[in-house]
Design a protein around this motif. Structure first.
Motif, short mmCIF file in Angstrom:
data_model
loop_
_atom_site.label_atom_id
_atom_site.label_comp_id
_atom_site.label_asym_id
_atom_site.label_seq_id
_atom_site.Cartn_x
_atom_site.Cartn_y
_atom_site.Cartn_z
N PHE A 87 49.29 49.61 42.42
CA PHE A 87 49.74 48.47 42.93
C PHE A 87 48.39 47.54 43.35
O PHE A 87 48.51 46.42 42.96
N PHE A 88 47.80 48.22 44.27
CA PHE A 88 46.54 47.33 44.70
C PHE A 88 45.45 47.04 43.86
O PHE A 88 44.83 46.13 43.83
N LEU A 89 45.20 47.88 42.69
CA LEU A 89 44.49 47.46 41.49
C LEU A 89 44.64 46.39 40.99
O LEU A 89 43.74 45.52 40.79
N HIS A 90 45.95 45.99 40.46
CA HIS A 90 46.31 44.75 39.83
C HIS A 90 46.68 43.75 40.98
O HIS A 90 46.25 42.37 40.59
N VAL A 91 46.77 44.04 42.10
CA VAL A 91 46.88 42.89 43.01
C VAL A 91 45.90 42.18 43.55
O VAL A 91 45.57 40.91 43.81
N THR A 92 44.54 43.15 43.98
CA THR A 92 43.61 42.68 44.32
C THR A 92 42.21 42.70 43.19
O THR A 92 41.46 41.92 43.48
N GLY A 93 42.52 43.53 42.37
CA GLY A 93 41.36 43.44 41.45
C GLY A 93 40.17 44.13 41.73
O GLY A 93 38.83 44.19 40.71
N LEU A 94 40.29 45.00 42.60
CA LEU A 94 39.10 45.97 43.06
C LEU A 94 38.90 47.16 42.16
O LEU A 94 40.04 47.38 41.67
N PRO A 95 37.73 47.77 42.17
CA PRO A 95 37.66 49.12 41.34
C PRO A 95 38.75 50.08 42.19
O PRO A 95 38.68 50.38 43.17
N LEU A 96 39.17 50.90 41.37
CA LEU A 96 40.22 51.92 41.76
C LEU A 96 39.59 53.04 42.72
O LEU A 96 40.19 53.31 43.78
N ALA A 97 38.33 53.23 42.32
CA ALA A 97 37.53 54.20 43.56
C ALA A 97 37.42 53.78 44.72
O ALA A 97 37.68 54.22 45.80
N LEU A 151 62.77 50.92 41.38
CA LEU A 151 63.19 50.29 40.04
C LEU A 151 63.05 48.93 40.05
O LEU A 151 62.76 48.28 38.83
N LEU A 152 62.99 48.31 40.93
CA LEU A 152 62.81 46.71 41.07
C LEU A 152 61.62 46.41 40.80
O LEU A 152 61.17 45.53 39.91
N ALA A 153 60.41 47.29 41.15
CA ALA A 153 58.95 47.24 40.74
C ALA A 153 58.98 47.35 39.48
O ALA A 153 58.16 46.53 38.49
N ALA A 154 59.45 48.49 38.79
CA ALA A 154 59.23 48.66 37.46
C ALA A 154 59.73 47.52 36.60
O ALA A 154 59.26 47.17 35.55
N LEU A 155 60.84 46.84 37.13
CA LEU A 155 61.53 46.00 36.30
C LEU A 155 60.79 44.71 36.40
O LEU A 155 60.55 43.98 35.00
N LEU A 156 60.06 44.33 37.28
CA LEU A 156 59.27 43.50 37.69
C LEU A 156 58.05 43.48 36.69
O LEU A 156 57.52 42.32 36.04
N VAL A 157 57.57 44.38 36.66
CA VAL A 157 56.12 44.89 35.71
C VAL A 157 56.78 44.79 34.35
O VAL A 157 55.98 44.33 33.72
N GLY A 158 57.81 45.44 34.13
CA GLY A 158 58.21 45.25 32.62
C GLY A 158 58.34 44.07 32.08
O GLY A 158 58.15 43.50 31.25
N VAL A 159 58.83 42.95 32.95
CA VAL A 159 59.14 41.80 32.46
C VAL A 159 57.81 40.71 32.73
O VAL A 159 57.69 39.90 31.73
N ALA A 160 57.31 40.73 33.84
CA ALA A 160 56.16 39.84 34.14
C ALA A 160 54.76 40.45 33.73
O ALA A 160 54.01 39.68 33.87
N GLY A 161 54.78 41.78 33.32
CA GLY A 161 53.47 42.43 33.09
C GLY A 161 52.75 42.56 34.44
O GLY A 161 53.14 42.78 35.49
N ASP A 162 51.46 42.38 34.43
CA ASP A 162 50.46 42.60 35.65
C ASP A 162 50.72 41.61 36.65
O ASP A 162 50.72 41.89 37.90
N GLY A 163 51.47 40.39 36.35
CA GLY A 163 51.91 39.48 37.35
C GLY A 163 52.77 39.97 38.14
O GLY A 163 53.23 39.44 39.38
N GLY A 164 53.56 41.04 37.38
CA GLY A 164 54.93 41.71 38.44
C GLY A 164 54.39 42.33 39.73
O GLY A 164 55.22 42.23 40.52
N TYR A 165 53.01 42.82 39.59
CA TYR A 165 52.71 43.30 41.03
C TYR A 165 52.58 42.28 41.96
O TYR A 165 52.77 42.49 43.28
#
Length: 420
Positions: A36-46, A153-167
């Protein structure tokens, strides 16, 4: 879901709806917070993982301050404030791509998130008493599980429909959910006015502080028992996914099915089970029974072998059902017990100290369970069974040392006076 035949308290539907909305928001990021935070902020995972770990530890240390705030300003004000802090945090997460900004937002949000369960429990203690504690705690647990499942389930649906923007959409919806919850919580009237003895104790609260909590050895026993038992709550989230794939050599989807079984059973059976158990035994014995069910499930899990094929799958799901029943029986009774034990004047401090037992077990579980798994696949389940039995035994020993009103629920008062 709220029975018309249950006395309840003024504003109960608003409070329970707020809790469900809060859980819905949490469900949109808790199961996959790193991604979630990886896609929202764009910072490295570590970097994100390190920040989440450090801020989580700092938030745990800050819990006593949350308890003090509850006793000084009241649970309702602090509850609304924590909702607003989390709403602001998730609203700005998409813009916190710089490391200092991400650390600052995550720290403030983590303090609010870690402190919220203690504030919620103190609020319940203000609004209801006696047998009502089991009912409200069971209902809140059921709604929390349902909300978490729906949010995932809602988050999975958002990501499935909107891709990374779903996060990003999920983050903003999360902020809206916390704002809605704050509005509902604010509409719930203040709890029953304190009696004269409580008022006198309140005047001494600043002088007493946490000394009253640390001097209460039976309460510290409850917190210790909870830390031992609550390690089992982490088993499904921390241990089971790795165990399913690396030890039982079955599909990773089986872990998801197990989570779904746990969520559905908790949501469906939490309230009737909590009420039924309360009618037949004391809170200590009910909580200890839940711990015994935990131990039974963990011992059975240690006996599962990968060579059994489809019987392994059936056995795993049966174990999950037993562990879930342990959760359903243990949680409402244990929560009601500690809430009824805490003196009204320092209830916030008591709930914060008790929440530390949950936080410590949650912090310890990942390294402990995975370390034991590396030594022997059966070892973590055997250790969890031992800690559950030790915690249950401690609950039984404490029964005679706790106030009678806390051990056995008194009939709930049908009419609770409130103050605006």
């Amino acid at each position: 879901m709220l029975s018309k035949r249950s006395p309840g308290f003024p504003g109960e539907r608003n409070l329970m709806t707020a809790l469900a909305i809060d859980a819905l928001g949490n469900g949109m990021y808790v199961p996959f917070s790193l991604v979630f935070f990886l896609h929202v902020t764009g910072l490295p995972l570590a970097v994100i993982g390190l920040v989440l770990t450090i801020t989580g530890l700092v938030a745990m240390v800050a819990l006593p301050l949350v308890g003090t705030a509850v006793d000084r300003f009241g649970a309702r004000r602090v509850q609304v404030a924590l909702h607003l802090v989390r709403a602001a945090g998730f609203a700005v997460y998409p813009f916190a791509s710089a490391l200092p900004a991400f650390v600052a937002v995550t720290l403030v949000t983590a303090v609010a998130t870690r402190g919220y369960p203690a504030v919620q429990q103190a609020r319940i203690g203000e609004l209801t008493s006696g047998a009502g504690l089991e009912r409200v705690n069971a209902l809140s647990r059921s709604l929390a599980n349902a909300g978490l499942g729906a949010g995932s389930l809602l988050a999975a649906l958002l990501v499935g429909v909107a891709g990374d923007g779903g996060y990003t959409v999920a983050a903003l919806l999360n902020a809206v959910s916390f704002l809605a919850a704050a509005t509902l919580v604010h509409r719930v009237p203040n709890g029953r006015p304190k009696v004269a003895d409580d008022s006198a104790a309140q005047s001494e609260t600043p002088r007493i502080g946490y000394r009253a909590v640390l001097a209460d050895r039976p309460f510290l026993g409850l917190a210790t028992a909870n830390m031992l038992i609550s390690l089992g709550y982490a088993a499904l989230a921390v241990l089971l996914p790795v165990y399913v794939t690396d030890v039982l050599h079955t599909s990773a989807s089986l872990a998801s099915i197990s989570f779904a079984v746990n969520t559905v059973l908790c949501a469906a059976l939490g309230v009737p089970a909590g009420i039924a158990v309360r009618r037949f035994t004391t809170r200590n014995r009910a909580a200890a029974t839940g711990a015994a069910l935990f131990a039974l499930g963990f011992l059975a899990q240690a006996l599962l072998v990968p060579a059994a094929g489809r019987f392994t799958v059936a056995g795993l799901l049966a174990v999950v059902v037993v562990i879930t029943l342990g959760e359903i029986v243990h949680n409402p009774a244990a929560s009601a017990l500690v809430t009824a034990t805490a003196p009204a004047a320092v209830r916030g401090r008591y709930m914060a100290a008790y929440q530390l037992s949950w936080s410590l077990s949650a912090a310890l579980a990942p390294s402990l369970l995975t370390g034991l798994l590396a030594l022997d696949s059966r070892l973590p389940w055997l250790v969890l069974a031992a800690t559950a039995l030790a915690g249950g035994g401690l609950l039984l020993r404490l029964e005679r040392r706790l106030p009678a009103r806390a051990v056995r629920a008194e009939p709930q008062q049908a009419d609770l006076t409130t103050a605006a």
